[in-house]
Motif scaffolding. Structure first.
Motif, mmCIF file in Angstrom:
data_model
loop_
_atom_site.group_PDB
_atom_site.id
_atom_site.type_symbol
_atom_site.label_atom_id
_atom_site.label_comp_id
_atom_site.label_asym_id
_atom_site.label_seq_id
_atom_site.Cartn_x
_atom_site.Cartn_y
_atom_site.Cartn_z
ATOM 1 N N LEU A 171 -20.162 27.214 15.348
ATOM 2 C CA LEU A 171 -21.009 25.957 14.982
ATOM 3 C C LEU A 171 -22.302 26.196 14.618
ATOM 4 C CD1 LEU A 171 -20.086 23.960 18.427
ATOM 5 C CD2 LEU A 171 -19.181 23.591 16.177
ATOM 6 N N ALA A 172 -22.906 25.440 13.549
ATOM 7 C CA ALA A 172 -24.038 25.632 13.140
ATOM 8 C C ALA A 172 -24.602 24.315 12.719
ATOM 9 C CB ALA A 172 -24.131 26.572 11.891
ATOM 10 N N ARG A 173 -26.014 24.202 12.652
ATOM 11 C CA ARG A 173 -26.714 23.124 12.222
ATOM 12 C C ARG A 173 -27.514 23.000 10.973
ATOM 13 N NH1 ARG A 173 -31.416 20.737 16.302
ATOM 14 N NH2 ARG A 173 -32.267 22.854 15.505
ATOM 15 N N GLY A 174 -27.082 22.452 9.828
ATOM 16 C CA GLY A 174 -27.704 22.365 8.607
ATOM 17 C C GLY A 174 -29.048 21.283 8.672
ATOM 18 N N ARG A 175 -30.008 21.923 8.166
ATOM 19 C CA ARG A 175 -31.366 21.028 8.163
ATOM 20 C C ARG A 175 -31.374 20.641 6.851
ATOM 21 N NH1 ARG A 175 -35.076 24.757 12.236
ATOM 22 N NH2 ARG A 175 -33.740 24.378 13.966
ATOM 23 N N THR A 176 -32.288 19.522 6.437
ATOM 24 C CA THR A 176 -32.736 19.147 5.195
ATOM 25 C C THR A 176 -33.671 20.170 4.438
ATOM 26 O OG1 THR A 176 -32.199 16.923 5.758
ATOM 27 C CG2 THR A 176 -33.792 17.319 3.920
ATOM 28 N N GLY A 177 -33.694 20.533 3.641
ATOM 29 C CA GLY A 177 -34.513 21.647 2.931
ATOM 30 C C GLY A 177 -34.199 23.026 3.071
ATOM 31 N N GLY A 178 -33.142 23.136 3.891
ATOM 32 C CA GLY A 178 -32.591 24.756 4.156
ATOM 33 C C GLY A 178 -31.259 24.680 3.625
ATOM 34 N N ALA A 179 -30.969 25.907 3.479
ATOM 35 C CA ALA A 179 -29.513 26.529 3.085
ATOM 36 C C ALA A 179 -29.259 27.823 3.628
ATOM 37 C CB ALA A 179 -29.428 26.590 1.481
ATOM 38 N N TRP A 180 -27.757 28.198 3.454
ATOM 39 C CA TRP A 180 -27.350 29.570 4.050
ATOM 40 C C TRP A 180 -26.651 29.891 2.741
ATOM 41 C CZ3 TRP A 180 -25.656 25.990 8.476
ATOM 42 C CH2 TRP A 180 -26.561 26.142 9.327
#
Length: 371
Positions: A159-168
């Motif tokens: 499980l991960a939480r994607g945020r606006t302005g960020g990437a993996w």
């Protein structure tokens, strides 16, 4: 008369028919028929290129030479970008899939515990489950525990939480596997290595960096750079530190572009900023960065030449002030003498006029100096 002209015209026609075509020929060219030079052919046929034999010069004994057609050098192939270092979308699942898998794993562990008879009596009565005689953990129960535990770990661990302005930027065993730019709750394979990349628009203010003006005078420039990460794969895997690489590119651009001083005009400063932006953007493009503007926000002389340039500026300002004062004094003296003469207050000859001008000039200069 017609009888006399007929033989002459026939003779000229025979002479024209028997005369060969006129040719252009010299020592360094081949024979070219004249009628081929003025042929109007809308769609000429391609002529094969053959080695040209240049005739020898008369009286020199030089042997004929063969001049072969010059072939253009092959252009170097443009290198293509490595497909492994190009951003592509990674495969992820919604976060609900990971939560469901984790819950199923936990439920499987609980069921296996009840199956092995390890569930306490109070817990079994609270769950309204029949009590089973426990025979201990057998291989079947161990296998069920392992499967349910692995499912729970994979479900909740991914499980991960994607945020606006960020990437993996995801990688597996040192190999790039894709980029995740989605937001919200996601499930990512827990075996993949996640590297956080900030893709927001950022401003970077540099420290004083060495530069030079058009005359080669040493300067110190503070630049403001507006940039962001455009390709996460190249930015994360191409360089270690983005700001360090950006500073080196700005220093290289300042070494190639003369910087204008603040007092030279706004247009010159804009031209310098545009040139710096173009150079820095071209340098950082291969590593996945995008530069929007590079502007010098503070320009000053280097410490080793600051004192000398300050004295020079003071001398220039003093010279301008003296020239302004002298012009004002000369205009005042001229106006005073002209008024006295025109109104008839005094009658002056050349000697007296010179003496009056001298006295007025000294008086006005003294008054300007005291003020």
């Amino acid at each position: 008369m017609s009888t006399a002209t007929t033989p002459e015209s026939e003779g000229s026609a025979d002479a024209t028919a028997s005369r060969p075509a006129r040719l252009i020929q010299n020592e360094a060219t081949t024979e070219i028929p004249v009628h081929l030079l003025f042929r109007d052919d809308p769609d000429p046929q391609p002529v094969p290129v053959r080695p040209t034999v240049v005739a020898r010069r008369q009286g020199t004994g030089e042997q004929p030479r063969v001049r072969r057609p010059v072939q253009a050098a092959p252009r170097p192939a443009v290198p293509r970008a490595d497909p492994e270092l190009t951003e592509r979308r990674a495969r992820v699942l919604p976060g609900a899939a990971g939560v469901l898998a984790g819950v199923c794993g936990v439920a499987g562990c609980a069921a296996t515990t009840w199956w092995a008879g390890l569930l306490p009596t109070l817990a079994a009565r609270a769950a309204h489950l029949p009590l089973t005689p426990g025979a201990g953990l057998e291989p079947a129960q161990w296998g069920a525990y392992a499967g349910a535990g692995a499912l729970a770990l994979f479900g909740f661990g991914g499980l991960a939480r994607g945020r606006t302005g960020g990437a993996w930027a995801l990688g597996l065993f040192g190999r790039y596997r894709g980029t995740v730019r989605r937001t919200g709750l996601l499930w990512v394979n827990p075996l993949l290595l996640r590297r956080r990349v900030d893709v927001r628009l950022r401003h970077w203010r540099s420290e004083p960096m060495p530069a030079a003006d058009g005359n080669g005078v040493a300067l110190r420039v503070v630049a403001l750079v507006v940039w962001r990460v455009r390709d996460t794969a190249r930015a994360a895997l191409g360089v270690d530190d983005h700001e360090t690489y950006l500073r080196e590119c700005v220093e290289a651009a300042l070494a190639r572009v003369p910087v204008d001083l603040p007092g030279t005009g706004r247009a010159a400063g804009e031209a310098t900023g545009d040139t710096l932006t173009r150079l820095v953007a071209a340098d950082v493009a291969p590593v996945g960065l995008e530069v929007f503007s590079v502007r010098p926000v503070r320009v000053e002389y280097a410490p080793e030449v600051a004192a000398v340039m300050q004295r020079r500026q003071l001398a220039v300002l003093d010279a301008r002030h003296r020239a302004t004062v002298l012009s004002s004094v000369v205009d005042s003296v001229e106006d005073t003498v002209t008024r006295l003469t025109v109104r008839g207050l005094v009658a002056l000859d050349d000697y007296e006029r010179k003496a009056l001008v001298k006295d007025l000039t000294v008086a006005f200069c003294a008054g300007r100096g005291e003020s």
